[in-house]
Design a protein around this motif. Structure first.
Motif, PDB file in Angstrom:
ATOM      1  N   THR A 121      -6.256   7.884  -1.146  1.00 55.95           N
ATOM      2  CA  THR A 121      -6.735   8.342  -2.036  1.00 55.95           C
ATOM      3  C   THR A 121      -6.022   8.490  -3.223  1.00 55.95           C
ATOM      4  OG1 THR A 121      -8.448   9.507  -1.758  1.00 55.95           O
ATOM      5  CG2 THR A 121      -7.773   9.955  -4.146  1.00 55.95           C
ATOM      6  N   ARG A 122      -4.909   8.406  -2.724  1.00 56.65           N
ATOM      7  CA  ARG A 122      -2.914   8.298  -3.183  1.00 56.65           C
ATOM      8  C   ARG A 122      -3.151   6.777  -3.130  1.00 56.65           C
ATOM      9  NH1 ARG A 122       0.198  13.038  -1.247  1.00 56.65           N
ATOM     10  NH2 ARG A 122      -1.001  14.832  -2.122  1.00 56.65           N
ATOM     11  N   GLY A 140     -10.927   6.805  -0.628  1.00 56.15           N
ATOM     12  CA  GLY A 140     -11.322   8.425   0.262  1.00 56.15           C
ATOM     13  C   GLY A 140     -11.523   8.258   1.234  1.00 56.15           C
ATOM     14  N   PHE A 141     -12.925   8.191  -0.215  1.00 57.45           N
ATOM     15  CA  PHE A 141     -14.674   8.042   1.161  1.00 57.45           C
ATOM     16  C   PHE A 141     -15.182   7.892   1.878  1.00 57.45           C
ATOM     17  CE2 PHE A 141     -15.917  10.656  -2.948  1.00 57.45           C
ATOM     18  CZ  PHE A 141     -15.848  11.280  -2.502  1.00 57.45           C
ATOM     19  N   MET A 161       0.675  -1.856   0.179  1.00 57.41           N
ATOM     20  CA  MET A 161       0.016  -0.253  -0.608  1.00 57.41           C
ATOM     21  C   MET A 161       1.134   1.503   0.160  1.00 57.41           C
ATOM     22  SD  MET A 161      -1.240   2.178   2.017  1.00 57.41           S
ATOM     23  CE  MET A 161      -0.734   2.522   3.462  1.00 57.41           C
ATOM     24  N   LEU A 162       1.404   1.090   0.587  1.00 59.94           N
ATOM     25  CA  LEU A 162       2.943   2.830   1.203  1.00 59.94           C
ATOM     26  C   LEU A 162       3.723   2.683  -0.706  1.00 59.94           C
ATOM     27  CD1 LEU A 162       4.202   1.976   4.864  1.00 59.94           C
ATOM     28  CD2 LEU A 162       3.058   3.350   3.587  1.00 59.94           C
ATOM     29  N   SER A 163       3.935   1.615  -1.050  1.00 58.30           N
ATOM     30  CA  SER A 163       4.523   1.955  -2.566  1.00 58.30           C
ATOM     31  C   SER A 163       3.459   2.284  -3.241  1.00 58.30           C
ATOM     32  CB  SER A 163       5.632   0.115  -2.940  1.00 58.30           C
ATOM     33  OG  SER A 163       4.101  -0.166  -3.111  1.00 58.30           O
ATOM     34  N   CYS A 164       2.482   1.808  -3.636  1.00 62.39           N
ATOM     35  CA  CYS A 164       1.389   2.861  -4.050  1.00 62.39           C
ATOM     36  C   CYS A 164       1.640   3.899  -3.860  1.00 62.39           C
ATOM     37  CB  CYS A 164      -0.036   1.427  -4.627  1.00 62.39           C
ATOM     38  SG  CYS A 164       0.399  -0.234  -4.453  1.00 62.39           S
ATOM     39  N   ALA A 165       1.381   3.962  -3.057  1.00 63.44           N
ATOM     40  CA  ALA A 165       0.806   5.594  -2.731  1.00 63.44           C
ATOM     41  C   ALA A 165       2.188   6.428  -2.803  1.00 63.44           C
ATOM     42  CB  ALA A 165       0.726   5.832  -1.148  1.00 63.44           C
ATOM     43  N   LEU A 166       3.417   5.947  -2.207  1.00 63.73           N
ATOM     44  CA  LEU A 166       4.758   6.621  -2.545  1.00 63.73           C
ATOM     45  C   LEU A 166       4.428   7.013  -3.568  1.00 63.73           C
ATOM     46  CD1 LEU A 166       6.649   5.301   0.481  1.00 63.73           C
ATOM     47  CD2 LEU A 166       5.549   7.345   0.632  1.00 63.73           C
ATOM     48  N   GLU A 167       4.801   6.404  -4.954  1.00 59.73           N
ATOM     49  CA  GLU A 167       5.104   6.299  -5.781  1.00 59.73           C
ATOM     50  C   GLU A 167       4.291   7.085  -7.033  1.00 59.73           C
ATOM     51  OE1 GLU A 167       5.319   2.795  -9.897  1.00 59.73           O
ATOM     52  OE2 GLU A 167       5.676   2.606  -7.968  1.00 59.73           O
ATOM     53  N   GLU A 168       2.365   6.708  -6.096  1.00 58.08           N
ATOM     54  CA  GLU A 168       1.880   7.688  -7.352  1.00 58.08           C
ATOM     55  C   GLU A 168       2.396   8.980  -7.096  1.00 58.08           C
ATOM     56  OE1 GLU A 168      -0.622   8.681  -8.988  1.00 58.08           O
ATOM     57  OE2 GLU A 168      -1.664   9.811  -7.691  1.00 58.08           O
ATOM     58  N   GLN A 169       2.777   9.885  -6.108  1.00 59.87           N
ATOM     59  CA  GLN A 169       2.905  10.914  -6.148  1.00 59.87           C
ATOM     60  C   GLN A 169       3.665  11.421  -4.229  1.00 59.87           C
ATOM     61  OE1 GLN A 169      -0.345  13.830  -6.104  1.00 59.87           O
ATOM     62  NE2 GLN A 169       0.721  15.448  -5.260  1.00 59.87           N
ATOM     63  N   PRO A 170       4.940  11.861  -4.755  1.00 59.11           N
ATOM     64  CA  PRO A 170       5.944  11.670  -3.269  1.00 59.11           C
ATOM     65  C   PRO A 170       5.724  12.262  -2.042  1.00 59.11           C
ATOM     66  CG  PRO A 170       7.043  11.784  -5.647  1.00 59.11           C
ATOM     67  CD  PRO A 170       5.839  12.277  -6.242  1.00 59.11           C
TER      68      PRO A 170
END
Length: 410
Positions: A56-57, A179-180, A28-37
């Motif tokens: 959301t990210r 996100g919601f 999950m963290l890899s997706c969020a961080l790669e999507e937007q630092p």
């Protein structure tokens, strides 16, 4: 459900379950961080808003976890919810793990009972299951009583929503469904903690969630916490940043991508894959989500670029991708349909200009491995060593809120 979740002894969880929580959190963290630092430095916003932003990210690449039976991405709701709530109370790592496992258990059980081809034509599964899964997890994390947990579930059931209209136009509401769900999970937990009382029959009452969705007859199918079975172990992590139903077809196409002069492509997959909104779509592709949902686009881009990568979706009018899409035929295959959801098979056949035919068949998707997930995480996180070490030792951590501090250093 609340009573069963609260009765789970975290020290009795199998090691495989504990390890699955850790790798799921890293994914999950890899997706969020790669999507937007740097998505985590939100010290100035409330827990609900932090959960909303990060969930959301985490969904931004469309490369999140997948529980096929519930057609849900539960981790991108549960983990942001738990991280947001862990900022306000000192909770140890083993309790964080228990909360995540129980969130998956109940969200998956509800989703398995509700989901069918008719349901997903209209309702986004994660938007339906996510708030309840997050509310269960958050209630356990904060140590709510049984009655408070029941109320948190009840409030969350009142927010279960998400429409599946977006695949037809490429609308971006899909990104915001987790996100919601996470924000509503946090709010539901906090309301229950403050003493607000929700209906105990919000799920199974005459006007409860199941009845409202026309599925009251399926309540008996909600069976979480079955001995010897943990739903989180059924979760897999996507290799491709695209729809779940395009994953296996992409992998089959990758095995054929050394071919040139392709004049015909035949893709076979399950009926569920063909029928899911947006999956059988030949364009035009005005927005990236239309491409990431389309099996035709995903297969054509894999063949054209010779890889499965986020960059496949950055040039939506690539001439070779468009040419290949024009010669693709997709159909449901009885074998793959019968095996779904236990297995998610696909077959890709290509015909070359000289008449030669090549086929690659896969009986199931090959998930991203723990090593691949760790590599993706390390490439996206500047503070990777410290964060990874913390998560690897999560069950022995005394304060999970410290993870937020490490992420804030991103």
């Amino acid at each position: 459900m609340a009573r069963a979740a609260r009765a789970v002894n975290p020290h009795d969880l199998p090691q495989a379950v504990v390890d699955k929580v850790k790798i799921g959190l890293l994914d999950m963290l890899s997706c969020a961080l790669e999507e937007q630092p740097a998505p985590w430095p939100y010290q100035t916003v409330g827990g609900g808003e932090a959960a909303f932003i990060n969930a959301t990210r985490a969904h931004g690449l469309v490369r999140e976890d997948m529980h096929i039976g519930s057609v849900s991405h539960l981790g991108v709701v549960i983990f942001p919810t738990l991280l947001a709530l862990s900022r306000r109370k000192q909770v140890c790592g083993i309790e964080f793990i228990r909360a995540a496992v129980c969130g998956y258990e109940i969200g998956a059980a509800i989703g398995k009972a509700l989901m069918d081809p008719a349901f997903v034509q209209f309702h986004r599964p994660t938007g339906t299951t996510g708030p309840i899964a997050g509310a269960v997890a958050g209630s356990l994390l904060l140590g709510l009583s049984e009655d408070q947990t029941v109320s948190a579930i009840g409030f969350a059931a009142n927010t279960a929503s998400g429409l599946n209209e977006w695949p037809y136009s490429g609308g971006e509401e899909m990104f915001y469904h987790p996100g919601f769900a996470a924000r509503n999970a946090v709010t539901s937990v906090e309301l229950a903690e403050l003493g607000a009382v929700a209906s105990e029959t919000a799920l199974d009452g005459r006007a409860g969630l199941f009845a409202t969705l026309g599925r009251a007859d399926r309540l008996s199918a909600v069976t979480p916490f079955q001995e010897g079975r943990w739903e989180i172990l059924s979760v897999y992590y996507k290799p491709a940043p695209a729809c779940n139903y395009a994953q296996t077809a992409c992998q089959a196409a990758l095995a054929l991508c050394d071919a040139s002069d392709i004049v015909k492509i035949h893709v076979r997959c399950s009926a569920a894959a063909v029928a899911y909104p947006g999956c059988d779509f030949t364009g035009p592709y005005a927005r990236i989500l239309q491409a990431k949902m389309s099996i035709q686009y995903c297969v054509a881009a894999t063949l054209a670029h010779g890889k499965i990568a986020e960059s496949n979706y950055r040039e939506l009018a690539n001439p070779e991708v468009m040419r290949l899409i024009s010669v693709i035929k997709i159909e449901a295959d009885d074998r793959f349909t019968a095996a779904y959801p236990a297995r998610q098979g696909a077959e890709v056949t290509i015909v070359l200009r000289d008449g030669a035919t090549r086929t690659h068949r896969m009986d199931d998707v090959v998930p991203a491995t723990p090593d691949e997930i760790r590599a993706r995480f390390r490439s996206s996180c500047r503070n990777a060593d410290a964060v990874e070490n913390f998560i690897d030792n999560l069950e022995s951590q005394q304060y999970t809120g410290a993870l937020n501090k490490l992420l804030e250093e991103e």
